[in-house]
Motif scaffolding. Structure first.
Motif, mmCIF file in Angstrom:
data_model
loop_
_atom_site.group_PDB
_atom_site.id
_atom_site.type_symbol
_atom_site.label_atom_id
_atom_site.label_comp_id
_atom_site.label_asym_id
_atom_site.label_seq_id
_atom_site.Cartn_x
_atom_site.Cartn_y
_atom_site.Cartn_z
ATOM 1 N N ASN A 266 0.834 -1.204 0.000
ATOM 2 C CA ASN A 266 0.000 0.000 0.000
ATOM 3 C C ASN A 266 0.875 1.263 0.000
ATOM 4 O O ASN A 266 0.711 2.153 -0.846
ATOM 5 C CB ASN A 266 -0.930 -0.050 1.228
ATOM 6 N N LYS A 294 -5.789 -0.759 -1.304
ATOM 7 C CA LYS A 294 -6.197 0.566 -0.799
ATOM 8 C C LYS A 294 -6.594 0.516 0.671
ATOM 9 O O LYS A 294 -6.278 1.407 1.454
ATOM 10 C CB LYS A 294 -7.362 1.091 -1.639
ATOM 11 N N GLU A 295 -7.336 -0.540 1.014
ATOM 12 C CA GLU A 295 -7.850 -0.605 2.387
ATOM 13 C C GLU A 295 -6.770 -0.966 3.404
ATOM 14 O O GLU A 295 -6.961 -0.781 4.602
ATOM 15 C CB GLU A 295 -8.988 -1.632 2.467
ATOM 16 N N TYR A 296 -5.639 -1.468 2.923
ATOM 17 C CA TYR A 296 -4.624 -1.950 3.861
ATOM 18 C C TYR A 296 -3.644 -0.838 4.243
ATOM 19 O O TYR A 296 -2.463 -0.890 3.919
ATOM 20 C CB TYR A 296 -3.897 -3.158 3.284
ATOM 21 N N THR A 297 -4.142 0.164 4.903
ATOM 22 C CA THR A 297 -3.305 1.297 5.278
ATOM 23 C C THR A 297 -2.422 0.921 6.469
ATOM 24 O O THR A 297 -2.730 -0.012 7.208
ATOM 25 C CB THR A 297 -4.182 2.482 5.701
ATOM 26 N N TRP A 300 -4.373 0.768 9.617
ATOM 27 C CA TRP A 300 -5.105 -0.490 9.737
ATOM 28 C C TRP A 300 -4.155 -1.614 10.168
ATOM 29 O O TRP A 300 -4.445 -2.392 11.075
ATOM 30 C CB TRP A 300 -5.775 -0.824 8.395
ATOM 31 N N LYS A 592 -5.902 -11.328 -0.168
ATOM 32 C CA LYS A 592 -6.737 -10.600 0.788
ATOM 33 C C LYS A 592 -6.319 -11.040 2.168
ATOM 34 O O LYS A 592 -5.954 -12.200 2.368
ATOM 35 C CB LYS A 592 -8.203 -11.017 0.588
#
Ligand code: SF4
Ligand code: SF4
Ligand code: SF4
Lengths: 730, 185
Positions: A266, A294-297, A300, A592
């Protein structure tokens, strides 16, 4: 199956070699009355103390091996051996070695062995094999094999008519990595891995404790990188030896490595730290990956991994800014959780984004050399009557087969019964999870044969034990080494076999004879076969015998250049960041994150690994290596120990979630581990009474691994899913 | 007379123990004994940790108390400048073992004093000591300090080296570079 025709009768008989040392002495010309001096002989061969297969030069005096040294010509040893390599003498002269064939006269697993002649033992085995074949079909005999090279036993099994073999190296070790790299780059990363560590500017060890995992040439290159001030980043819940060299140690919460990897990806994409040109030219699926991560900041990932997001960002930047000279070590024992392939895919994707595949300091390209295959015989194998079951239902299971499928099929007799096991060179009790399943499966067998050098735990369960001689006493098949340049390594006897032990090839051939399969063994001695093979390949056999290793320097083409463009054997011909193959089979085309269970209060995750002086469970009885490490310890964080009132070196017992208790083990109270884990070095606490040094020393991690996950993509198992607690009742 | 020294690059040691066992085999060291060891020292608290892996062996001291303590001259300085034991002269009194501040000596099952020889038999043949030859990390470096071009001379010129227990005044010939814990020796 198609086999290249080969004229086995044309074998050049006398391409003489140096072969086994006789004793040459010099009676000094002037030395009146002086004792004759024995001249040492130096004979090259290939190490088998682990599976790195270094080149060895044995110093033999008066028919005794007195020293082993690294062969400077061999790229895996480079003139040096690791501790185990030097300790090979201990295996050769271990008084506990298997000395004669044995037949169990008690119930299965009772180990009431009587000594037998080879003729009797082999006759017994052949007879049982024929009966099983008549009753259930040849496919009902399976082979679990590892360690000593298994060419001839696989050959025997296939000639007999069974396709069912499995090696721990796949499901229990490198399989997931192999599959992930094949899906991404069209090719596994090799064994030894094609890692250009000595030129790396950043070395990332995630799931690899290099150094403790003493893989000779890789350790040498790692020290080289450290010496050149490479930045070392170590991700490990334990402060490993390598972490001691690291600029960044990330004591990650176990089971969350994929979160860290995805979040690194990311940052690298968000901050434009990837190799744009390389990505455009050689890869496909970049946009899909960018979307997916994108969601794996880092914020997070911090919650998942326990690693501060600032540290995730800092390390990602160090990695990105030093591209492409970055090595993300793909690890070896990758059997952790149910998503092994996806985790390894993340490693592969990150490597590709950095442009580190085929670049200095990253993963170098395979040498360019092809040799035509030479088979043990020119006779086709019979077509099995039943489908092979050694790959289970795993769409990406590899050619090496999946061990737990054999165990399960034996237990359930589905899809058809397995009634005979051959185990060669693997200690099944210490290699595979859930010992209870293995034991119950064994009770369903009509024949269990073990071929090995030492009375390991698994050998003690056999109906018939066939003593193989050690690697210092036998020929094996030639090893093709794919280092930077291609090469051939020979294993040859440096002394005569001791006791009544025999080389593996001899055992297979003799069994073959008794099974009416002599046509599959058209050579007298294995050396005849090796000579023929060398002739086919245009290699001077006597040179190989003298040097131990022959290199093809012209095959070396490690890096991508304008006239050395890589060919990726994927469907698209590109590096597949997004995997269509996975998608088609119903799996996530881009990894994922999956959450795995964490230990409840008062419990610890059992993690395990290596010590540099031992390999698997196969060296704990070796007199030379035992002396350096007699038993393992259970690493426990100092705060936890204090809370529980435990002192360093106290004996404790570990109990797992299924109530299985370990043997007593000393506790190592240390700051070098997270509070939620306990670490054991693998391979201890042998239950074999015939291993006099190793018997019940330390704790057996494998015994505590009663639970295991399975990766649906590859069939690779997950063995880091057991929780233990500490008991002071010893 | 050459001045043989060993330089230990602490940072390059990966704790593989190849040196320890290569030494045992090369010198046929008795069961239960070792002529060299690798010591692990950890400081700090989780997760702020530092670790040093340090090879230890006989220092072939220039002011060797073991030589001074030996009543029979079994312990002596050899022609090549190393400190050696003449087994034939050793009466097993253990004075040298007590005199050595580095715990470098032991008594063999036959009752004679023994320790690292810098593999004098190998040096004679122009080879390196066995531990150095096999050191996976190239953490052990051996050579003649009187030769300004030797690797050891170059390394000691470049680095600020330490010896163990400097206050003991024995003037060791085993030097430690890239050490993590200056006082940790
Ligand atoms: S790494 Fe060590 S044990 Fe493994 S093959 Fe090489 S020398 Fe032998
Ligand atoms: S280290 Fe000990 S044994 Fe070696 S020379 Fe110095 S005092 Fe003597
Ligand atoms: S051989 Fe070298 S790297 Fe290995 S433990 Fe000894 S000094 Fe350290």
């Amino acid at each position: 199956m198609s086999i290249t025709r080969r004229n086995f009768l044309k074998i050049a008989a006398a391409t003489g070699g140096l072969a086994i040392a006789g004793t040459s002495t010099v009676t000094s010309v002037l030395g009146l009355g002086k004792k004759p001096v024995s001249l040492p002989q130096y004979i090259p061969t290939t190490c088998e103390m682990c599976f790195w297969r270094c080149g060895v030069i044995a110093k033999v005096v008066d028919g005794k091996v007195v020293k082993l040294d690294g062969n400077p010509l061999h790229p895996n040893s480079r003139g040096k051996l690791c501790a185990r390599g030097h300790g090979g003498i201990g295996l050769l002269y271990d008084p506990d070695r298997l000395k004669t064939p044995l037949i169990n006269t008690g119930a299965r697993g009772e180990a009431k062995f009587k000594k037998a002649s080879w003729d009797e033992a082999l006759g017994f085995v052949a007879d049982k094999m024929q009966k099983i074949k008549e009753k259930y079909g040849a496919e009902s005999i399976a082979l679990l094999t590892h360690g000593t090279i298994s060419t001839y036993f696989m050959h025997l099994l296939q000639a007999f008519g069974s396709p069912n073999f499995a090696m721990p190296s796949f499901a229990l070790c490198r399989g997931a990595r192999g599959v992930a790299f094949e899906l991404t780059f069209g090719e596994d990363v090799g064994n030894p891995e094609r890692l250009d560590i000595q030129n790396s500017k950043v070395v990332v060890l995630i799931g690899s404790h290099l150094g403790e995992n003493a893989h000779n040439s890789q350790c040498q290159e790692f020290a080289e990188a450290v010496g050149k001030d490479a930045t070392v980043i170590v991700v490990d819940p334990r402060f490993s030896t390598a972490a001691g060299k690291a600029k960044y140690w990330l004591p990650i919460k176990p089971a969350t490595d994929l979160a860290l990897l995805l979040s690194w990806i990311n940052v690298i994409i968000n901050e434009g730290l990837y190799d744009k040109e390389y990505v455009a030219k050689y890869t496909s699926g970049f946009n899909e990956v960018a979307m997916a991560v994108k969601e794996y900041t880092p914020e997070w990932a911090e919650k998942e991994t326990d690693i501060p997001s600032s540290l995730i960002v800092d390390t990602a930047r160090v990695i990105g800014k030093n591209r492409p000279h970055v090595l993300i070590h793909p690890g070896r024992h990758t059997a952790w959780y149910s998503d092994n392939v996806q985790r390894q895919r993340a490693v592969a994707i990150l490597t590709a984004l950095l442009g580190a595949y085929g670049r200095p300091g990253g993963i170098y390209l395979s040498p360019k050399k092809k040799l035509e295959p030479v088979f043990l015989s020119d006779k086709d194998y019979p077509e099995p009557q039943k489908p092979a079951l050694n790959k289970g239902d795993y769409p990406f299971a590899g050619e090496e087969g999946v061990t737990h499928v054999i165990v399960k099929a034996t237990l359930t007799e589905q899809p058809y019964p397995i009634k005979g096991w051959f185990i060669t060179g693997t200690n099944i009790m210490k290699a595979m999870p859930n010992q209870r399943d293995t034991l119950s499966a064994i009770q369903k067998l009509e024949l269990l044969v073990a071929v090995d050098m030492m009375p390991y735990d698994g050998v003690m369960l056999a109906d018939v034990v066939l003593p193989e001689c050690t690697y210092l006493e036998r020929h094996d098949d030639l090893f093709t080494v794919k280092e930077r340049a291609f090469g051939i390594s020979i294993r040859q006897p440096v002394v005569q076999p001791m006791y009544d032990s025999k080389p593996g090839w001899w055992i297979a051939k003799e069994l073959g004879k008794r099974l009416g399969l002599e046509d599959y063994f058209p050579w007298n001695t294995f050396e005849d076969f090796l000579k023929m093979k060398c002739e086919t390949w245009g290699i001077d056999y006597s040179e190989l015998v003298k040097k131990g290793y022959i290199s093809f320097p012209e095959s070396e083409a490690p890096y991508i250049t304008s006239d050395n463009q890589p060919k990726f054997k994927t469907p698209s011909g590109k590096i597949e960041l997004y995997s269509k193959e996975l998608k088609e089979k119903g799996f996530d085309p881009v990894p994922k994150y999956t959450k795995h269970k964490q230990p409840p209060e008062g419990w610890f995750r059992l993690i395990y690994g290596r010590a540099p002086v031992h390999t698997f469970s196969r060296t704990t009885n070796n007199p030379s290596l035992w002396e350096l490490m007699k038993e393992n310890t259970a690493w426990v964080n100092a705060k936890v120990a204090k809370k529980m009132g435990l002192k360093n070196e106290d004996y404790i017992v570990l109990i797992n979630q299924d109530g299985v208790k370990s043997n007593k083990v000393r506790i190592k109270v240390t700051e070098r581990i997270r509070e939620d884990c306990i670490y054991l070095v693998h391979g201890f606490s042998s239950t074999s009474k015939l291993l006099h040094r190793a018997y019940l020393r330390g704790a057996d991690d494998q015994q505590l691994i009663t639970k295991y996950d399975i990766d649906p993509i590859s069939g690779s198992v997950g063995m880091r899913v057991n929780f233990v607690k500490i008991s002071k009742e010893v | 007379m050459p001045k043989y020294v060993m330089v230990i690059d602490v940072e390059r040691c990966i704790g593989c123990m190849a040196c320890v066992i290569a030494c045992k085999k090369e010198n046929n060291v008795a069961d239960g004994y070792f002529r060299t060891r690798v010591v692990e020292e950890v400081r700090g608290e989780f997760p702020y940790l530092k670790m040093e892996l340090r090879s230890e062996l006989c220092n072939h001291c220039e002011n060797a108390p073991c030589i001074d303590a030996c009543p029979t001259r079994a312990s002596h300085r050899a022609k090549d400048g190393t400190v050696q034991i003449d087994k034939k002269k050793c009466i097993g009194c253990k004075a040298c073992i007590l005199a050595c501040p580095y715990d470098a000596r032991y008594s063999t099952p036959e009752g004679v004093a023994d320790k690292c020889t810098f593999c004098e038999h190998r040096i004679k043949e122009g080879k390196k000591p066995a531990c150095v030859e096999t050191c996976l990390g190239k953490s052990r470096i051996f050579g003649d300090l009187d030769d300004p071009n030797s690797e050891v001379s170059q390394l000691l010129k470049k680095h600020d080296a330490a010896v163990r227990l400097e206050f003991a005044g024995t003037k060791p010939r085993v030097f430690y570079i890239n050490k993590k814990f200056a006082g940790g020796l």
